[in-house]
Design a protein around this motif. Structure first.
Motif, PDB file in Angstrom:
ATOM      1  N   ALA A  14      -4.226   3.696  10.024  1.00  0.00           N
ATOM      2  CA  ALA A  14      -3.462   2.577  10.599  1.00  0.00           C
ATOM      3  C   ALA A  14      -2.764   1.746   9.530  1.00  0.00           C
ATOM      4  O   ALA A  14      -3.219   1.668   8.383  1.00  0.00           O
ATOM      5  N   ALA A  15      -1.671   1.112   9.959  1.00  0.00           N
ATOM      6  CA  ALA A  15      -0.992   0.148   9.078  1.00  0.00           C
ATOM      7  C   ALA A  15      -1.711  -1.198   9.212  1.00  0.00           C
ATOM      8  O   ALA A  15      -2.330  -1.481  10.239  1.00  0.00           O
ATOM      9  N   ASN A  16      -1.622  -2.039   8.167  1.00  0.00           N
ATOM     10  CA  ASN A  16      -2.211  -3.380   8.273  1.00  0.00           C
ATOM     11  C   ASN A  16      -1.221  -4.324   8.962  1.00  0.00           C
ATOM     12  O   ASN A  16      -0.142  -3.905   9.393  1.00  0.00           O
ATOM     13  N   GLU A  17      -1.597  -5.595   9.058  1.00  0.00           N
ATOM     14  CA  GLU A  17      -0.757  -6.550   9.805  1.00  0.00           C
ATOM     15  C   GLU A  17       0.625  -6.725   9.214  1.00  0.00           C
ATOM     16  O   GLU A  17       1.557  -7.152   9.898  1.00  0.00           O
ATOM     17  N   ALA A  18       0.777  -6.414   7.933  1.00  0.00           N
ATOM     18  CA  ALA A  18       2.098  -6.550   7.310  1.00  0.00           C
ATOM     19  C   ALA A  18       2.884  -5.244   7.404  1.00  0.00           C
ATOM     20  O   ALA A  18       4.005  -5.148   6.883  1.00  0.00           O
ATOM     21  N   GLY A  19       2.277  -4.219   8.046  1.00  0.00           N
ATOM     22  CA  GLY A  19       2.972  -2.946   8.249  1.00  0.00           C
ATOM     23  C   GLY A  19       2.812  -1.959   7.099  1.00  0.00           C
ATOM     24  O   GLY A  19       3.526  -0.962   7.039  1.00  0.00           O
ATOM     25  N   ALA A  48      -9.129  -4.320  -0.769  1.00  0.00           N
ATOM     26  CA  ALA A  48      -9.020  -5.762  -0.496  1.00  0.00           C
ATOM     27  C   ALA A  48      -7.562  -6.169  -0.255  1.00  0.00           C
ATOM     28  O   ALA A  48      -7.270  -6.951   0.653  1.00  0.00           O
ATOM     29  N   CYS A  49      -6.643  -5.609  -1.044  1.00  0.00           N
ATOM     30  CA  CYS A  49      -5.222  -5.953  -0.863  1.00  0.00           C
ATOM     31  C   CYS A  49      -4.724  -5.435   0.479  1.00  0.00           C
ATOM     32  O   CYS A  49      -3.969  -6.110   1.187  1.00  0.00           O
ATOM     33  N   TYR A  50      -5.142  -4.224   0.829  1.00  0.00           N
ATOM     34  CA  TYR A  50      -4.738  -3.626   2.112  1.00  0.00           C
ATOM     35  C   TYR A  50      -5.289  -4.464   3.264  1.00  0.00           C
ATOM     36  O   TYR A  50      -4.550  -4.854   4.180  1.00  0.00           O
ATOM     37  N   GLU A  51      -6.584  -4.778   3.214  1.00  0.00           N
ATOM     38  CA  GLU A  51      -7.196  -5.534   4.314  1.00  0.00           C
ATOM     39  C   GLU A  51      -6.629  -6.944   4.407  1.00  0.00           C
ATOM     40  O   GLU A  51      -6.540  -7.520   5.487  1.00  0.00           O
ATOM     41  N   SER A  52      -6.239  -7.512   3.286  1.00  0.00           N
ATOM     42  CA  SER A  52      -5.673  -8.870   3.309  1.00  0.00           C
ATOM     43  C   SER A  52      -4.199  -8.849   3.712  1.00  0.00           C
ATOM     44  O   SER A  52      -3.585  -9.904   3.858  1.00  0.00           O
ATOM     45  N   ALA A  53      -3.646  -7.651   3.856  1.00  0.00           N
ATOM     46  CA  ALA A  53      -2.244  -7.465   4.277  1.00  0.00           C
ATOM     47  C   ALA A  53      -1.267  -8.237   3.382  1.00  0.00           C
ATOM     48  O   ALA A  53      -0.323  -8.870   3.864  1.00  0.00           O
ATOM     49  N   ILE A  54      -1.522  -8.156   2.081  1.00  0.00           N
ATOM     50  CA  ILE A  54      -0.580  -8.789   1.146  1.00  0.00           C
ATOM     51  C   ILE A  54       0.512  -7.756   0.838  1.00  0.00           C
ATOM     52  O   ILE A  54       0.199  -6.651   0.389  1.00  0.00           O
ATOM     53  N   PRO A  55       1.773  -8.076   1.080  1.00  0.00           N
ATOM     54  CA  PRO A  55       2.821  -7.098   0.747  1.00  0.00           C
ATOM     55  C   PRO A  55       2.726  -6.747  -0.748  1.00  0.00           C
ATOM     56  O   PRO A  55       2.652  -7.657  -1.587  1.00  0.00           O
ATOM     57  N   PRO A  56       2.687  -5.460  -1.070  1.00  0.00           N
ATOM     58  CA  PRO A  56       2.472  -5.072  -2.477  1.00  0.00           C
ATOM     59  C   PRO A  56       3.470  -5.701  -3.447  1.00  0.00           C
ATOM     60  O   PRO A  56       3.117  -6.032  -4.575  1.00  0.00           O
ATOM     61  N   HIS A  57       4.729  -5.901  -2.980  1.00  0.00           N
ATOM     62  CA  HIS A  57       5.734  -6.441  -3.907  1.00  0.00           C
ATOM     63  C   HIS A  57       5.564  -7.948  -4.117  1.00  0.00           C
ATOM     64  O   HIS A  57       6.307  -8.555  -4.883  1.00  0.00           O
ATOM     65  N   ARG A  58       4.573  -8.562  -3.455  1.00  0.00           N
ATOM     66  CA  ARG A  58       4.279  -9.979  -3.688  1.00  0.00           C
ATOM     67  C   ARG A  58       3.157 -10.147  -4.719  1.00  0.00           C
ATOM     68  O   ARG A  58       2.638 -11.243  -4.937  1.00  0.00           O
ATOM     69  N   ILE A  59       2.716  -9.020  -5.277  1.00  0.00           N
ATOM     70  CA  ILE A  59       1.591  -9.055  -6.228  1.00  0.00           C
ATOM     71  C   ILE A  59       2.108  -8.775  -7.642  1.00  0.00           C
ATOM     72  O   ILE A  59       3.011  -7.960  -7.834  1.00  0.00           O
ATOM     73  N   VAL A  60       1.529  -9.474  -8.616  1.00  0.00           N
ATOM     74  CA  VAL A  60       1.815  -9.180 -10.018  1.00  0.00           C
ATOM     75  C   VAL A  60       0.509  -8.742 -10.667  1.00  0.00           C
ATOM     76  O   VAL A  60      -0.456  -9.498 -10.693  1.00  0.00           O
ATOM     77  N   LYS A  61       0.450  -7.514 -11.163  1.00  0.00           N
ATOM     78  CA  LYS A  61      -0.768  -7.005 -11.814  1.00  0.00           C
ATOM     79  C   LYS A  61      -0.559  -7.073 -13.320  1.00  0.00           C
ATOM     80  O   LYS A  61       0.483  -6.662 -13.832  1.00  0.00           O
TER      81      LYS A  61
END
Ligand SMILES: Cc1ncc(C[n+]2csc(CCOP(=O)(O)OP(=O)(O)O)c2C)c(N)n1
Ligand code: SF4
Length: 350
Positions: A14-19, A48-61
Motif C-alpha cells: 500500500a501507499a502511505n497517506e502522502a501517496g 519510520a519515514c514511510y509510516e510518518s508519510a513524510i514526502p522523501p523530497h522534504r527530507i535532508v539526510k
C-alpha cells in the motif's frame, strides 16, 4: 561501486497517506558487512519515514565519515543529501537548517564521528537545540578503520584484538540532556519495535532529537567481552518505558492504566503515549533522567527507550527569532529593501 535496487515493487503493497510506497524511501543496496547493526537502523529509518508519510523530497539526510555515515547511500534516494567530512555533519546541518527551516533534517553519525573528532560540533548543535533528528549508530569502535575503541567504548570492554578499553566512556545521552536537547532516547538496532516509534516521535519533535542506537559491529566488536555486542545488549538492556506514537491526524483514544501511562503532546499536536515500567519515572524531569542513566549504569545495565523529553522545547529559529520563510524564496525586494530601510537600521546602531 554503487549497487542500485531493481525498480520492481510488490503490487499488493500500500501507499502511505502522502501517496508514497515503502520503495520510495529506500536507497542503494548496502555494502556493509552482513549482520551489521547499522543496516537494521537504516531499515527502521525507512520504515519510520514511510509510516510518518513524510514526502522523501522534504527530507535532508546528512552524515560524516564512517560505516555508519555511509548510511545515506542506503536510504531515501529521493531526499536531499550531504555526506560531509569526518565529524562535521552538525555544522552542515546547522547551515542548511538556517537557510531553510521547512525541511526535515536527518543526521546520521557514528560514535567515532560524534564522540571524538566531531565532539565540538555535536555539543554546539545540541546547545542550540537545532531542529533535527540526530541518529547515532553506536558500536563502541571505529568500524571503518578496523575496530579501534571509540570514546563510547565502556571501560573494561574487550574488542576483537588488543587490551580491554582503559578509559572512561562518554555517555552522549547524558551530554545531550545536560546541554539542552529536548528529546533524548536510547535504543538497540535489534529492537525495531522500540526504534521505529522512537524515530517517528523524534521526527515530530521540534528541536534537537537525539537517539543513541547501540549497533553492534559484527566484524570488530561483537566479542563475548564487548558491551556493544548483540549478546551483551540483549542480556543487559532494560526499557524505561514502552510507548506508542500517535500522529495528530489519528483520533487519540488512549486507555490508561492508573499511574502507569503518560501522554506527552508534541509541537505538531501529535503525541507520545508512554507506558511506564515504573510509575515513578518522569521523562520530563531532566535531573531524574540523568540520575536514572547513572543508576542503571552502576547496575551494569543499559537503559533504553525515551529518556528525556521537553514538550516546551524551543528550537534554534525560535530562540533567534528568524524569519519563517526559507531564504531561497526571497526575491530582490526582500533581500534589498532600499536605502531608507538601511538608514533606519544604521540609525539603530548610532
Ligand atoms: C579527518 C579524518 N580523520 C580520520 C579519518 C579516518 N576515519 C575514517 S572513519 C573513522 C571512524 C569511524 O568510526 P565511527 O564514526 O564510529 O563509524 P563506524 O565506522 O564505526 O560506523 C576514522 C577515524 C578520516 N576519514 N578523516
Ligand atoms: S566493519 Fe563493523 S561497522 Fe563497519 S560495516 Fe562491518 S560490521 Fe558494520
Amino acid at each position: 561501486m554503487t549497487f542500485s535496487r531493481p525498480g520492481f515493487r510488490h503490487p499488493g503493497l500500500a501507499a502511505n497517506e502522502a501517496g508514497f510506497y515503502l520503495k520510495d524511501y529506500e536507497g542503494g543496496i548496502s555494502t556493509l558487512c552482513a549482520g551489521c547493526g547499522h543496516d537494521s537502523i537504516n531499515g527502521a529509518i525507512i520504515q519510520a519515514c514511510y509510516e510518518s508519510a513524510i514526502p522523501p523530497h522534504r527530507i535532508v539526510k546528512l552524515s560524516g565519515i564512517g560505516c555508519s555515515s555511509k548510511s545515506p547511500a542506503y536510504l531515501l534516494s529521493r531526499a536531499h543529501g550531504f555526506n560531509s567530512v569526518h565529524g562535521r555533519m552538525p555544522s552542515i546541518a546547522t547551515g542548511a537548517n538556517m537557510a531553510n527551516r521547512d525541511l526535515l533534517y536527518l543526521g546520521i553519525s557514528g560514535d567515532g564521528d560524534t564522540a571524538s573528532i566531531g565532539m565540538g560540533q555535536f555539543i554546539h548543535a545540541v546547545r542550540r537545540n537545532l531542529n533535527m533528528v540526530y541518529v547515532l549508530m553506536n558500536n563502541g569502535c571505529y568500524g571503518l578503520t578496523k575496530g579501534q575503541y571509540s570514546a563510547t567504548a565502556d571501560k573494561g570492554s574487550v574488542g576483537k584484538k588488543g587490551e580491554p578499553s582503559q578509559l572512561e566512556s562518554i555517555d552522549l545521552c547524558e551530554i545531550a540532556i545536560q546541554l539542552g536537547a529536548g528529546f533524548v532516547a536510547r535504543s538497540f538496532s535489534g529492537d525495531k519495535r522500540q526504534l521505529v516509534p522512537l524515530l517517528k516521535a523524534a521526527m515530530s519533535h521540534s528541536g534537537m532529537a537525539f537517539i543513541d542506537v547501540i549497533s553492534p559491529c559484527v566484524t570488530f566488536n561483537n566479542t563475548p567481552g564487548s558491551t556493544k555486542s548483540y549478546h551483551w545488549v540483549r542480556e543487559h538492556s532494560e526499557a524505561t518505558n514502552t510507548f506508542d506514537y500517535v500522529p495528530f491526524r489519528q483520533e487519540i483514544t488512549a486507555e490508561y492504566d492508573d499511574g502507569a501511562s503518560q501522554l506527552v503532546v508534541l509541537h505538531d499536536n501529535s503525541s507520545i503515549r508512554l507506558h511506564k515500567t515504573d510509575s515513578s519515572v518522569q521523562v520530563t524531569d531532566r535531573r531524574q533522567a540523568m540520575n536514572r542513566l547513572e543508576e542503571y549504569k552502576e547496575k551494569g545495565l543499559i537503559l533504553t527507550g525515551l529518556l528525556y523529553i521537553d514538550p516546551e522545547s524551543r528550537e534554534t529559529h525560535e530562540i533567534l527569532g528568524t524569519t519563517r520563510e526559507p531564504l531561497n524564496t526571497f526575491g530582490k525586494d526582500e533581500l534589498c529593501p532600499g536605502s531608507a530601510a538601511l538608514e533606519k537600521i544604521n540609525e539603530g546602531f548610532r
